[in-house]
Design a protein around this motif. Structure first.
Motif, PDB file in Angstrom:
ATOM      1  N   PRO A   1       0.807  -1.225   0.000  1.00 43.24           N
ATOM      2  CA  PRO A   1       0.000   0.000   0.000  1.00 43.24           C
ATOM      3  C   PRO A   1       0.841   1.278   0.000  1.00 43.24           C
ATOM      4  N   GLY A   2       1.905   1.299   0.774  1.00 43.11           N
ATOM      5  CA  GLY A   2       2.739   2.489   0.835  1.00 43.11           C
ATOM      6  C   GLY A   2       3.401   2.786  -0.496  1.00 43.11           C
ATOM      7  N   ALA A   3       3.907   1.743  -1.162  1.00 42.43           N
ATOM      8  CA  ALA A   3       4.543   1.913  -2.464  1.00 42.43           C
ATOM      9  C   ALA A   3       3.540   2.362  -3.509  1.00 42.43           C
ATOM     10  N   LYS A   4       2.334   1.809  -3.437  1.00 47.30           N
ATOM     11  CA  LYS A   4       1.297   2.174  -4.407  1.00 47.30           C
ATOM     12  C   LYS A   4       0.864   3.622  -4.232  1.00 47.30           C
ATOM     13  N   VAL A   5       0.766   4.071  -2.996  1.00 47.49           N
ATOM     14  CA  VAL A   5       0.394   5.463  -2.746  1.00 47.49           C
ATOM     15  C   VAL A   5       1.460   6.400  -3.299  1.00 47.49           C
ATOM     16  N   ALA A   6       2.726   6.080  -3.040  1.00 47.39           N
ATOM     17  CA  ALA A   6       3.818   6.926  -3.529  1.00 47.39           C
ATOM     18  C   ALA A   6       3.802   7.002  -5.048  1.00 47.39           C
ATOM     19  N   ASP A   7       3.675   5.859  -5.717  1.00 46.94           N
ATOM     20  CA  ASP A   7       3.669   5.841  -7.184  1.00 46.94           C
ATOM     21  C   ASP A   7       2.481   6.621  -7.739  1.00 46.94           C
ATOM     22  N   SER A   8       1.326   6.458  -7.103  1.00 44.00           N
ATOM     23  CA  SER A   8       0.123   7.141  -7.572  1.00 44.00           C
ATOM     24  C   SER A   8       0.261   8.658  -7.450  1.00 44.00           C
ATOM     25  N   ARG A   9       0.790   9.100  -6.331  1.00 42.13           N
ATOM     26  CA  ARG A   9       0.945  10.537  -6.119  1.00 42.13           C
ATOM     27  C   ARG A   9       1.957  11.130  -7.099  1.00 42.13           C
ATOM     28  N   ILE A  10       3.077  10.448  -7.287  1.00 41.77           N
ATOM     29  CA  ILE A  10       4.103  10.947  -8.196  1.00 41.77           C
ATOM     30  C   ILE A  10       3.553  11.045  -9.617  1.00 41.77           C
ATOM     31  N   GLU A  11       2.846  10.013 -10.053  1.00 39.49           N
ATOM     32  CA  GLU A  11       2.266  10.037 -11.397  1.00 39.49           C
ATOM     33  C   GLU A  11       1.289  11.204 -11.540  1.00 39.49           C
ATOM     34  N   HIS A  12       0.462  11.412 -10.536  1.00 38.82           N
ATOM     35  CA  HIS A  12      -0.516  12.511 -10.590  1.00 38.82           C
ATOM     36  C   HIS A  12       0.194  13.864 -10.637  1.00 38.82           C
ATOM     37  N   TYR A  13       1.208  14.030  -9.808  1.00 38.19           N
ATOM     38  CA  TYR A  13       1.917  15.311  -9.765  1.00 38.19           C
ATOM     39  C   TYR A  13       2.652  15.588 -11.075  1.00 38.19           C
ATOM     40  N   LEU A  14       3.261  14.560 -11.657  1.00 36.25           N
ATOM     41  CA  LEU A  14       3.950  14.746 -12.938  1.00 36.25           C
ATOM     42  C   LEU A  14       2.966  15.132 -14.035  1.00 36.25           C
ATOM     43  N   GLN A  15       1.782  14.552 -13.989  1.00 35.59           N
ATOM     44  CA  GLN A  15       0.756  14.918 -14.965  1.00 35.59           C
ATOM     45  C   GLN A  15       0.344  16.381 -14.809  1.00 35.59           C
ATOM     46  N   LEU A  16       0.212  16.837 -13.559  1.00 31.31           N
ATOM     47  CA  LEU A  16      -0.129  18.232 -13.306  1.00 31.31           C
ATOM     48  C   LEU A  16       0.943  19.169 -13.864  1.00 31.31           C
ATOM     49  N   ILE A  17       2.196  18.833 -13.598  1.00 35.57           N
ATOM     50  CA  ILE A  17       3.300  19.659 -14.087  1.00 35.57           C
ATOM     51  C   ILE A  17       3.320  19.669 -15.609  1.00 35.57           C
ATOM     52  N   ASP A  18       3.158  18.496 -16.207  1.00 35.77           N
ATOM     53  CA  ASP A  18       3.196  18.400 -17.666  1.00 35.77           C
ATOM     54  C   ASP A  18       2.061  19.200 -18.300  1.00 35.77           C
ATOM     55  N   GLU A  19       0.874  19.103 -17.720  1.00 29.03           N
ATOM     56  CA  GLU A  19      -0.263  19.864 -18.236  1.00 29.03           C
ATOM     57  C   GLU A  19       0.000  21.363 -18.130  1.00 29.03           C
ATOM     58  N   ARG A  20       0.552  21.795 -17.023  1.00 27.60           N
ATOM     59  CA  ARG A  20       0.845  23.215 -16.847  1.00 27.60           C
ATOM     60  C   ARG A  20       1.855  23.694 -17.886  1.00 27.60           C
ATOM     61  N   LEU A  21       2.890  22.902 -18.115  1.00 23.19           N
ATOM     62  CA  LEU A  21       3.940  23.295 -19.059  1.00 23.19           C
ATOM     63  C   LEU A  21       3.480  23.180 -20.508  1.00 23.19           C
ATOM     64  N   GLY A  22       2.319  22.585 -20.724  1.00 23.54           N
ATOM     65  CA  GLY A  22       1.724  22.593 -22.056  1.00 23.54           C
ATOM     66  C   GLY A  22       1.020  23.899 -22.359  1.00 23.54           C
ATOM     67  N   LYS A  23       0.864  24.752 -21.333  1.00 21.04           N
ATOM     68  CA  LYS A  23       0.153  26.019 -21.491  1.00 21.04           C
ATOM     69  C   LYS A  23       1.081  27.225 -21.514  1.00 21.04           C
ATOM     70  N   SER A  24       2.302  27.061 -21.033  1.00 25.52           N
ATOM     71  CA  SER A  24       3.230  28.181 -20.973  1.00 25.52           C
ATOM     72  C   SER A  24       4.660  27.662 -20.998  1.00 25.52           C
ATOM     73  N   GLN A  25       5.588  28.557 -21.271  1.00 22.78           N
ATOM     74  CA  GLN A  25       6.989  28.143 -21.355  1.00 22.78           C
ATOM     75  C   GLN A  25       7.511  27.692 -20.000  1.00 22.78           C
ATOM     76  N   TYR A  26       7.159  28.423 -18.963  1.00 20.80           N
ATOM     77  CA  TYR A  26       7.589  28.099 -17.607  1.00 20.80           C
ATOM     78  C   TYR A  26       6.364  27.813 -16.743  1.00 20.80           C
ATOM     79  N   LEU A  27       6.580  27.546 -15.477  1.00 22.60           N
ATOM     80  CA  LEU A  27       5.464  27.202 -14.610  1.00 22.60           C
ATOM     81  C   LEU A  27       4.479  28.353 -14.454  1.00 22.60           C
ATOM     82  N   VAL A  28       5.003  29.573 -14.516  1.00 26.16           N
ATOM     83  CA  VAL A  28       4.167  30.748 -14.303  1.00 26.16           C
ATOM     84  C   VAL A  28       4.285  31.651 -15.523  1.00 26.16           C
TER      85      VAL A  28
END
Length: 230
Positions: free
Chosen positions: A133-160
């Motif tokens: 369970p602990g490993a699955k939670v870590a993997d799930s969170r990392i995947e979700h966060y990377l998706q958020l970052i990738d989506e954001r960087l699809g809208k602008s050159q930098y994070l902001v």
């Protein structure tokens, strides 16, 4: 030339961020570098610099006070704010009246508030079965966060928007050098890879590795070789 600002850099650690900041701002600083021990921990001389016993650490003269005093400061975001406000006239730190203030505030805190804790969880659960369970939670969170970052960087050159800020400065370490300890394939995140490529082309980022590292090369590719086997 000697400076009142001293950056203590533990090689292959997030103190690279502070060196990079000084290079981006053109700040004069004295750089002191330390190598990890065979255990991969910081040497005792570095641990003695701060109660946290971790990188980064800076030293400076606190000229904000009526009677200036020598200080030591830890914590990445604290060090970034200190240097940016004192030496950089607030550059890279967005203000409430700036465009994208809300977005900046979110991403400025996201790295240390969400992404890095998930990566630390991944490191701590590395020896557990993948279905634990602990490993699955870590993997799930990392995947979700990377998706958020990738989506954001699809809208602008930098994070902001299209301006490089301290939010980017803090974000890059867990997407690059931290993978020396926690292998992470970014092949599915084309916008993150574009972002890292452009970061790697910044002269200040290149100077950081020329001055502060002896063996480590910028880990900007989708799946760079891991330096350490944890």
């Amino acid at each position: 030339m000697s400076s009142t600002l001293v950056v203590h850099h533990l090689r292959v650690s997030q103190s690279e961020t502070i060196v990079w900041l000084c290079e981006e701002l053109g700040v004069a600083y004295d750089l002191k570098c330390y190598d990890r021990e065979q255990t991969l921990l910081a040497p005792e001389v570095y641990k003695a610099l701060s109660p946290l016993k971790t990188a980064p650490v800076i030293e400076d003269v606190d000229t904000y006070q009526p009677n200036p005093e020598h200080i030591k400061l830890a914590e990445s975001q604290a060090c970034v704010e200190w240097i940016s406000r004192k030496y950089g006239q607030g550059r890279l730190i967005n203000k409430p009246w700036d465009a994208h203030w809300k977005e900046w505030l979110f991403w400025w805190h996201f790295t240390h508030g969400s992404l890095q804790p998930a990566l630390q969880m991944k490191l701590l659960t590395a020896a557990l079965p993948k279905d634990h369970p602990g490993a699955k939670v870590a993997d799930s969170r990392i995947e979700h966060y990377l998706q958020l970052i990738d989506e954001r960087l699809g809208k602008s050159q930098y994070l902001v928007g299209d301006d490089f800020t301290a939010a980017d400065l803090i974000m890059v370490f867990p997407l690059t050098t931290m993978r020396a300890f926690i292998p992470m394939d970014l092949g599915a995140y084309s916008n993150i890879l574009r972002y890292l490529k452009e970061i790697g082309e910044r002269p200040a980022y290149q100077r950081t590795f020329e001055k502060a590292e002896t063996k480590l090369k910028p880990m900007l590719d989708a799946n760079p070789p891991s330096l350490f086997s944890m």
